[in-house]
Structures are given as C-alpha cells and as structure tokens.
Design a protein around this motif. Structure first.
Motif, PDB file in Angstrom:
ATOM      1  N   MET A 166       0.831  -1.209   0.000  1.00  0.00           N
ATOM      2  CA  MET A 166       0.000   0.000   0.000  1.00  0.00           C
ATOM      3  C   MET A 166       0.866   1.260   0.000  1.00  0.00           C
ATOM      4  SD  MET A 166      -2.867  -1.089   2.832  1.00  0.00           S
ATOM      5  CE  MET A 166      -1.649  -1.002   4.152  1.00  0.00           C
ATOM      6  N   ARG A 196      -6.869  -2.437  -6.425  1.00  0.00           N
ATOM      7  CA  ARG A 196      -8.166  -2.439  -5.733  1.00  0.00           C
ATOM      8  C   ARG A 196      -9.229  -3.231  -6.500  1.00  0.00           C
ATOM      9  NH1 ARG A 196      -7.151   3.592  -5.003  1.00  0.00           N
ATOM     10  NH2 ARG A 196      -6.259   3.796  -2.892  1.00  0.00           N
ATOM     11  N   GLY A 255      -1.693  -6.061   4.652  1.00  0.00           N
ATOM     12  CA  GLY A 255      -1.209  -4.896   3.925  1.00  0.00           C
ATOM     13  C   GLY A 255       0.056  -4.364   4.568  1.00  0.00           C
ATOM     14  N   MET A 266     -10.102  -5.306  -0.302  1.00  0.00           N
ATOM     15  CA  MET A 266      -9.207  -4.995  -1.416  1.00  0.00           C
ATOM     16  C   MET A 266      -9.619  -3.686  -2.096  1.00  0.00           C
ATOM     17  SD  MET A 266      -6.814  -7.262  -1.504  1.00  0.00           S
ATOM     18  CE  MET A 266      -6.102  -6.935  -3.118  1.00  0.00           C
ATOM     19  N   LEU A 270      -8.327  -0.380  -0.190  1.00  0.00           N
ATOM     20  CA  LEU A 270      -6.921  -0.236   0.206  1.00  0.00           C
ATOM     21  C   LEU A 270      -6.519   1.234   0.211  1.00  0.00           C
ATOM     22  CD1 LEU A 270      -5.254  -3.136  -1.829  1.00  0.00           C
ATOM     23  CD2 LEU A 270      -5.612  -3.062   0.651  1.00  0.00           C
TER      24      LEU A 270
END
Length: 380
Positions: A102, A114, A135, A157, A160
């Motif tokens: 990330m 994403r 993450g 997801m 993020l």
C-alpha cells in the motif's frame, strides 16, 4: 510441517545414599558431600517432517496436463525415493493470504490493485477456499482475518488506502507465514487446506526485521506456496502527474544492476554475476534458504516463488494485474498435490526434492515443483 520430538533414553539417575533400616526417610533425599551424581544420558533428538509438494505439469505447447495418475510420479528427498501418501489433482481447498503493498511509492497503481479482489475470490480461493489480507507500507497490518466470504475480501481490497513510502515486504510475508501456519493442512489422514501466499508488490524491502531467507525457511517447512505479482515502482513513477513525480531510478529496483546497501553480504547476484548472464533463479532460491541470515538484494519475489514451487510474473507492458492473477488461479486449481513423510535420516541442512514423471522426456512434459526445504538443528 515439522515436528520436533525429544526422547530421553535410559533410567533415572541413581545417587549413592547411606543405607537405612526399612524405614522410609523423611523429607528430600540429599546426597552426602563429595558423593558424585550420575548424569542421565543425553536426549535423542528426532525430527519428523510432513511434506506437501504442489506439482505443475505442462506439455510442449505450455498447456496444463490433467491426465496423470499417482503411479506416473516419482519423488525423492535427498536422493531417497519416497512413498506418496496423499495424491490429488486440484481438489484440495485453499487457504490464501494476500500480501499487498500500500506504499505511496506505487500509489498510481493502487486503483488497479483495488479491482483485483473479485478475481482473487473467483479464480484463486474459489468456492471452497478461504482468504485473509495483510497490507504493508512502513508498517504491517492484518486487514482481514481468514474468511470464506467473497464480499469481505472484495471490500477490503477495494478499500486499500495509500500508505507511507516504507516497504516492509519481508515482515509482511513473515506475518502471512504465521497466519497460514495455523490453518489445517492436507496430511496423510486429514483433509485440510493447501496453504498459498499471493504477494502483490514491488521486489523491494526497506526496514524489515526479517530476512528473506528466514521467511522462506519457515514457508517451506509450513508447506506454503508463494505466488508473486511483481509491480513496478518505475512504472508508477511514469504514471504520476508531473507535480507528483519522484526522481526516476537509473536502474529498476530488484535487478542485477542495483548496488547493495552498505554492509550487505554479497550474494551470487551482486558479486560474481554483475556483468555476466543472470544465474538460475532456482539456484539463488536454494542459496537464500541455505544462507538465511544474509541479505538478498535482487530478484526477491522471483526467489520467493522459486523456493516454494510457486510462480512469479510481472504486471508490466501488456500483462495487467488482473491477467496475471487469472493465470495464477488457473494454475493453482490444475496442480497435482503430492504428500509424503521422508524416509531415511532427516539430517540437518538443506533437503533437495526431485519430482519426475514417467517417460517425461519422451512425452515432452515439463515438471515444476518446489526444490526442497531446510531443516535446522532441533531445539530441546
């Protein structure tokens, strides 16, 4: 999975004590001063290992081969032929941990990442599997614990956030190994899950406490297969708006041309082969596991995949993240799974696994499996 068993052989230590009449002594039995105490024998250390080996078989056209039987396979451990105790073709459910970067370094690519949640749940975990998400930037966070809910995975997801510029890749992979090691796995008598890690990240680490080789040792012993979608920090730089651009690196990180940081022990990548042809990634994977304390400075994700029998592919040029994940999911559900408990001596050090198929060359088949695992000295 590795189990360490300590067996104490012999009898209890005997102490020379003065004889007394038939009456039992009161209180603890204390030897007379100067009386030697006999030590018991040293414990015998025994290590037992359960090895699950996913095997990919393709023909000359690159197509997956699905018509092989258990009797077609031969598997050896340090040269000793092994008895296969579990055999399956794509049917074992999957426990998956997605390790996703990330970092602000790759923020222009995050919108693509994403969108990958729905593809991961459909093609990787599938209807019988479960998934979790870890993450990382300069911190490591468990964003989602194991769930069989596709909606939960897709929601995490798709949400993020953009993090800090740090990239604690190896610490995040270590966390994934920890999570997967607690999941029930396929064994000789139990119907468990295959353990899979899917890394979506750059081949770059900064600030991790863990070394790659140490993480891979644990992953091998826990029978975890690592698949890696390599994304590019350079590509992210090129996609930034002019006012957001960082200085473009002269050499993409994770290549042979990247100079190692000060104090780094020179690996085969950074030493002998700087100006020569790249060595086999498989050989580098064995080196990284055998030298777990040393720092690996190049091809980290390729090495991780090779060391565990997985696959690495870069999302670069015409290969999108979605396409790479779709190909990996298709492979996962078309692999053979071979399980065995090694016969013979389970000595410390690296154990080489070799999987062959009968008349492999005559039939034009290509076989890919994990290269081995490392057994450390058992602790008492």
């Amino acid at each position: 999975m590795i189990k360490r068993v300590v067996i104490f052989a012999g009898v209890l230590a005997m102490v020379a004590l003065p004889r007394t009449r038939a009456q039992a002594p009161e209180g603890p039995m204390i030897p007379q001063p100067g009386t030697p105490i006999q030590k018991g024998p040293e414990p015998i250390k025994i290590q037992t290992v359960l090895v699950n080996t996913p095997v990919t078989v393709r023909n000359e056209k690159g197509e997956m081969v699905h018509n092989l039987e258990e009797t077609d396979f031969r598997i050896s451990d340090n040269g000793a032929l092994q008895k296969i105790t579990h055999f399956n073709l794509g049917g074992d459910p999957i426990s998956l941990v997605v390790v996703v970067e990330m970092s602000a370094r790759i923020s222009p690519i995050l919108p693509q990442i994403r969108k990958s949640g729905i593809l991961i749940t459909q093609t990787v975990t599938g209807p019988t599997g479960e998934g979790a998400v870890v993450g990382f930037d300069d911190r490591v966070s468990t964003l989602l614990d194991f769930t069989s809910s596709p909606d939960a995975m897709e929601k995490v997801m798709s949400g993020l956030p953009v993090g800090t510029p740090g990239t604690k890749l190896f610490d995040a992979m270590s966390k994934a190994v920890e999570l997967l090691s607690a999941r029930p796995e396929v064994s000789e008598t139990e119907l468990g899950h295959r353990r899979v890690m899917l890394v979506i990240a750059e081949a770059h680490d900064s600030g991790s406490e863990e070394k790659l080789g140490e993480v891979l040792r644990k992953a091998q012993l826990a029978n975890i297969t690592i698949y890696a979608v390599g994304i590019s920090g350079m590509k992210a730089d090129l996609k930034r708006k002019p006012e957001q651009k960082a200085p473009i690196r002269a050499t993409p990180e994770g290549t042979f041309g990247t100079p190692p940081p000060p104090g780094t022990i020179q690996t085969p990548t950074t030493d002998d082969n700087a100006n020569a042809q790249a060595p086999s990634v498989l050989a580098l994977a064995v080196w990284a596991v055998s030298h777990a304390k040393d720092q690996v400075t190049a091809h980290q994700l390729e090495i991780a995949a090779a060391a565990t029998g997985g696959l690495h592919a870069s999302a670069w040029k015409h290969r999108t993240i979605e396409r790479v994940i779709d190909e990996m999911g298709g492979e996962l559900h078309a692999q053979y799974t071979l399980t065995y408990t090694p016969s013979g001596e389970n000595t410390d050090g690296y154990h080489q696994i070799n999987v062959t198929v009968s008349k492999e060359k005559e039939r034009g088949l290509k076989v890919r499996a994990r290269p081995g695992y490392y057994l450390g000295v058992p602790e008492i």
